[in-house]
Design a protein around this motif. Structure first.
Motif, short mmCIF file in Angstrom:
data_model
loop_
_atom_site.label_atom_id
_atom_site.label_comp_id
_atom_site.label_asym_id
_atom_site.label_seq_id
_atom_site.Cartn_x
_atom_site.Cartn_y
_atom_site.Cartn_z
N LEU A 35 62.00 -42.23 130.67
CA LEU A 35 60.76 -41.48 130.43
C LEU A 35 59.96 -42.20 129.36
CD1 LEU A 35 62.26 -37.86 130.14
CD2 LEU A 35 61.07 -38.83 132.11
N SER A 36 58.65 -42.11 129.47
CA SER A 36 57.81 -42.65 128.41
C SER A 36 57.13 -41.49 127.71
CB SER A 36 56.77 -43.63 128.97
OG SER A 36 55.90 -42.97 129.85
N ALA A 37 56.88 -41.67 126.44
CA ALA A 37 56.27 -40.60 125.64
C ALA A 37 55.41 -41.21 124.56
CB ALA A 37 57.36 -39.74 125.01
N SER A 38 54.49 -40.42 124.08
CA SER A 38 53.68 -40.85 122.95
C SER A 38 54.23 -40.19 121.69
CB SER A 38 52.21 -40.46 123.15
OG SER A 38 52.10 -39.05 123.26
N ALA A 39 54.10 -40.89 120.58
CA ALA A 39 54.58 -40.38 119.30
C ALA A 39 53.59 -40.78 118.22
CB ALA A 39 55.96 -40.93 118.98
N ALA A 40 53.32 -39.87 117.30
CA ALA A 40 52.40 -40.15 116.20
C ALA A 40 53.15 -40.05 114.88
CB ALA A 40 51.24 -39.15 116.23
N PRO A 41 52.80 -40.89 113.91
CA PRO A 41 53.44 -40.78 112.61
C PRO A 41 52.99 -39.52 111.87
CG PRO A 41 51.69 -42.42 112.55
CD PRO A 41 51.80 -41.95 113.97
N LEU A 42 53.75 -39.15 110.86
CA LEU A 42 53.42 -38.00 110.03
C LEU A 42 53.38 -38.45 108.59
CD1 LEU A 42 53.14 -34.84 109.62
CD2 LEU A 42 55.62 -34.86 109.27
N SER A 43 52.31 -38.10 107.89
CA SER A 43 52.21 -38.39 106.47
C SER A 43 52.66 -37.15 105.71
CB SER A 43 50.77 -38.76 106.10
OG SER A 43 50.71 -39.13 104.75
N VAL A 44 53.68 -37.32 104.87
CA VAL A 44 54.25 -36.22 104.10
C VAL A 44 53.86 -36.40 102.65
CG1 VAL A 44 56.39 -35.10 103.39
CG2 VAL A 44 56.20 -36.09 105.67
N ASN A 45 53.22 -35.39 102.08
CA ASN A 45 52.90 -35.42 100.65
C ASN A 45 54.01 -34.71 99.90
OD1 ASN A 45 50.41 -36.77 100.84
ND2 ASN A 45 49.46 -34.89 101.57
#
Length: 193
Positions: free
Chosen positions: A156-166
């Motif tokens: 399967l292919s999927a999209s993923a986005a980074p997360l900026s944590v403060n």
């Protein structure tokens, strides 16, 4: 010649359409709770539609000067373990630090593909990752997909986005804080006498 061209164009259209369907699968991070000392991040999947997830292998990159891996809980806190829909246990799971700032998460279902297809939710939390906060600032979590497969073993292919944590680190009290409080108390006590 025209028939071959039409067949080729139809093949390209089908391949493009199947890629669009797979691209609807989304992997994403969501902060769940945060204190000055720790943070919990949920890793979720959505958009499975007619597919059922059978296995995944991810690397999560984070800044080791801001965060330290503290543990992981596999499964959705509300829906339960969606890769173990019959709750039989025995799934192969792993959470290992490969290097400073690189966490590998792996899970493979032992459930029958038909059970996963029938009982698995379309969107759910794969795991909840706990980090200890080492210092304040901003730290980005990146998700690298090593492998993602359906219950039938198809990729399967999927999209993923980074997360900026403060992160906000706990502010330690000065060493002289308690002696100063004691001194103020003595001064106030003497003023009353």
């Amino acid at each position: 010649m025209i028939k071959q061209l039409k067949a080729g164009l139809a093949g390209i259209a089908l391949c493009a359409a199947s890629g669009v369907a797979d691209a609807a699968i989304d992997l994403h991070f969501a902060p769940l709770s945060q204190t000055a000392d720790a943070i919990e991040i949920g890793l979720s999947i959505s958009g499975l539609a007619d597919d059922a997830l059978g296995t995944y292998d991810f690397n999560i990159q984070f800044d080791p000067t801001h965060l330290a891996f503290a543990g992981v809980a596999f499964g959705d806190p509300v829906l339960g373990k969606q890769l173990d829909v019959l709750n039989l246990g025995g799934n192969s799971v792993a959470a290992d630090l490969l290097a400073p700032g690189v966490l590998n998460l792996f899970e493979s279902s032992l459930d029958d593909a038909a059970d996963l297809q029938t009982l698995q939710a379309d969107s759910f939390t794969l795991a909840i990752i706990r980090f200890n906060v080492l210092s304040g600032g901003s730290s980005e979590l990146d998700l690298l997909i090593n492998g993602l497969a359906s219950a039938g073993g198809d990729g399967l292919s999927a999209s993923a986005a980074p997360l900026s944590v403060n992160t906000v680190a706990a502010v330690p009290l000065p060493r002289m804080f308690w002696p100063m409080v004691g001194g103020f108390w003595v001064v106030l006590k003497r003023r009353r006498v």
